[in-house]
Design a protein around this motif. Structure first.
Motif, PDB file in Angstrom:
ATOM      1  N   SER A  15     -72.359  31.062 -10.476  1.00  0.00           N
ATOM      2  CA  SER A  15     -73.737  30.601 -10.634  1.00  0.00           C
ATOM      3  C   SER A  15     -74.226  31.038 -12.016  1.00  0.00           C
ATOM      4  O   SER A  15     -73.745  32.025 -12.569  1.00  0.00           O
ATOM      5  N   VAL A  16     -75.165  30.277 -12.574  1.00  0.00           N
ATOM      6  CA  VAL A  16     -75.687  30.547 -13.911  1.00  0.00           C
ATOM      7  C   VAL A  16     -77.190  30.765 -13.788  1.00  0.00           C
ATOM      8  O   VAL A  16     -77.904  29.886 -13.298  1.00  0.00           O
ATOM      9  N   SER A  17     -77.654  31.932 -14.207  1.00  0.00           N
ATOM     10  CA  SER A  17     -79.092  32.212 -14.103  1.00  0.00           C
ATOM     11  C   SER A  17     -79.847  31.727 -15.332  1.00  0.00           C
ATOM     12  O   SER A  17     -80.960  31.240 -15.232  1.00  0.00           O
ATOM     13  N   PHE A  22     -76.319  30.215 -21.595  1.00  0.00           N
ATOM     14  CA  PHE A  22     -74.925  29.845 -21.351  1.00  0.00           C
ATOM     15  C   PHE A  22     -74.543  28.663 -22.250  1.00  0.00           C
ATOM     16  O   PHE A  22     -73.486  28.665 -22.882  1.00  0.00           O
ATOM     17  N   ALA A  23     -75.409  27.650 -22.325  1.00  0.00           N
ATOM     18  CA  ALA A  23     -75.135  26.455 -23.142  1.00  0.00           C
ATOM     19  C   ALA A  23     -74.976  26.843 -24.618  1.00  0.00           C
ATOM     20  O   ALA A  23     -74.102  26.322 -25.312  1.00  0.00           O
ATOM     21  N   LEU A 126     -78.532  22.470  -5.266  1.00  0.00           N
ATOM     22  CA  LEU A 126     -77.895  23.792  -5.408  1.00  0.00           C
ATOM     23  C   LEU A 126     -78.391  24.581  -6.611  1.00  0.00           C
ATOM     24  O   LEU A 126     -78.535  25.784  -6.544  1.00  0.00           O
ATOM     25  N   GLY A 127     -78.564  23.919  -7.756  1.00  0.00           N
ATOM     26  CA  GLY A 127     -78.985  24.626  -8.962  1.00  0.00           C
ATOM     27  C   GLY A 127     -77.932  24.564 -10.061  1.00  0.00           C
ATOM     28  O   GLY A 127     -77.168  23.603 -10.155  1.00  0.00           O
ATOM     29  N   HIS A 128     -77.869  25.626 -10.879  1.00  0.00           N
ATOM     30  CA  HIS A 128     -77.015  25.643 -12.073  1.00  0.00           C
ATOM     31  C   HIS A 128     -75.770  26.497 -11.857  1.00  0.00           C
ATOM     32  O   HIS A 128     -75.855  27.617 -11.370  1.00  0.00           O
ATOM     33  N   LYS A 177     -79.385  27.089  -0.867  1.00  0.00           N
ATOM     34  CA  LYS A 177     -80.486  26.429  -1.588  1.00  0.00           C
ATOM     35  C   LYS A 177     -80.596  27.060  -2.971  1.00  0.00           C
ATOM     36  O   LYS A 177     -80.062  28.130  -3.212  1.00  0.00           O
ATOM     37  N   GLU A 178     -81.340  26.396  -3.837  1.00  0.00           N
ATOM     38  CA  GLU A 178     -81.553  26.934  -5.191  1.00  0.00           C
ATOM     39  C   GLU A 178     -82.197  28.298  -5.089  1.00  0.00           C
ATOM     40  O   GLU A 178     -83.076  28.513  -4.266  1.00  0.00           O
ATOM     41  N   THR A 179     -81.730  29.227  -5.924  1.00  0.00           N
ATOM     42  CA  THR A 179     -82.328  30.569  -5.907  1.00  0.00           C
ATOM     43  C   THR A 179     -83.230  30.761  -7.097  1.00  0.00           C
ATOM     44  O   THR A 179     -83.056  30.145  -8.112  1.00  0.00           O
TER      45      THR A 179
END
Length: 179
Positions: A15-17, A22-23, A126-128, A177-179
């Motif tokens: 997962s990526v916060s 990150f990009a 889900l998110g990133h 779910k998305e956090t």
């Protein structure tokens, strides 16, 4: 029947916060801004491994079969791929024949770093996430592939705590779910 060696890669998913950070790191390492790819994956019921139809939303797609253990950290994935120019009719036939297990929609930003495909994914519901796919050369051992993945994880600032097991499909089925 002739057996053939399926191509393989070593994969890591996490997962990526901080998507922007990150990009930025991935862009520096790949010396590119990455390529945006929209994907709609349909997973079908199958007795072993996973079978998915990847629709690129531009009249092209790929039918992909793969086998991969559901464990944390780097894992070896074996796969075979067949391109299609009519993903929607293929989806209809496979849905009738096998039944649909589920669907994953995502926007993927692809960076190429050495022999590794780095994906920054935004997954609907889900998110990133990020995925590293070290495309194995025939002479490489799994351990060498894992080392490449772990070195890159470090350079990209991906912590062991953020690692994820299983596919996006599994996470969606489990109701993450998305956090």
């Amino acid at each position: 029947m002739l057996s053939r060696v399926m191509p393989s890669n070593v994969e890591i998913k996490a997962s990526v916060s901080d998507r922007a950070l990150f990009a930025e790191k991935a862009a520096q390492l790949s010396q590119s801004e990455g390529t945006i790819i929209r994907q709609h994956d349909t997973f079908f019921n199958c007795s072993q491994g996973r079978l998915k139809l990847r629709d690129f939303m531009n009249e092209s797609g790929q039918l992909i079969f793969y086998e991969r253990p559901d464990t944390d950290g780097p894992k070896l994935s074996r796969y075979s791929i067949s391109p299609t120019s009519d993903p929607s009719s293929l989806r209809a036939v496979l849905s009738d024949a096998l039944g649909v297990k589920g669907e994953v929609r995502k926007e993927r930003r692809l960076f190429l770093i050495g022999q590794t495909r780095v994906h920054l994914d935004t997954v609907e519901g889900l998110g990133h996430y990020m995925e590293l796919e070290v495309v194995m050369r025939p002479e490489q051992t799994v351990e060498e592939g894992q080392q490449v993945a772990e070195d890159l994880m470090e350079k990209l600032g991906v912590s062991k705590e953020s690692l994820v097991t299983g596919a996006y499909m599994d996470l969606l089925l489990k109701g993450h779910k998305e956090t």
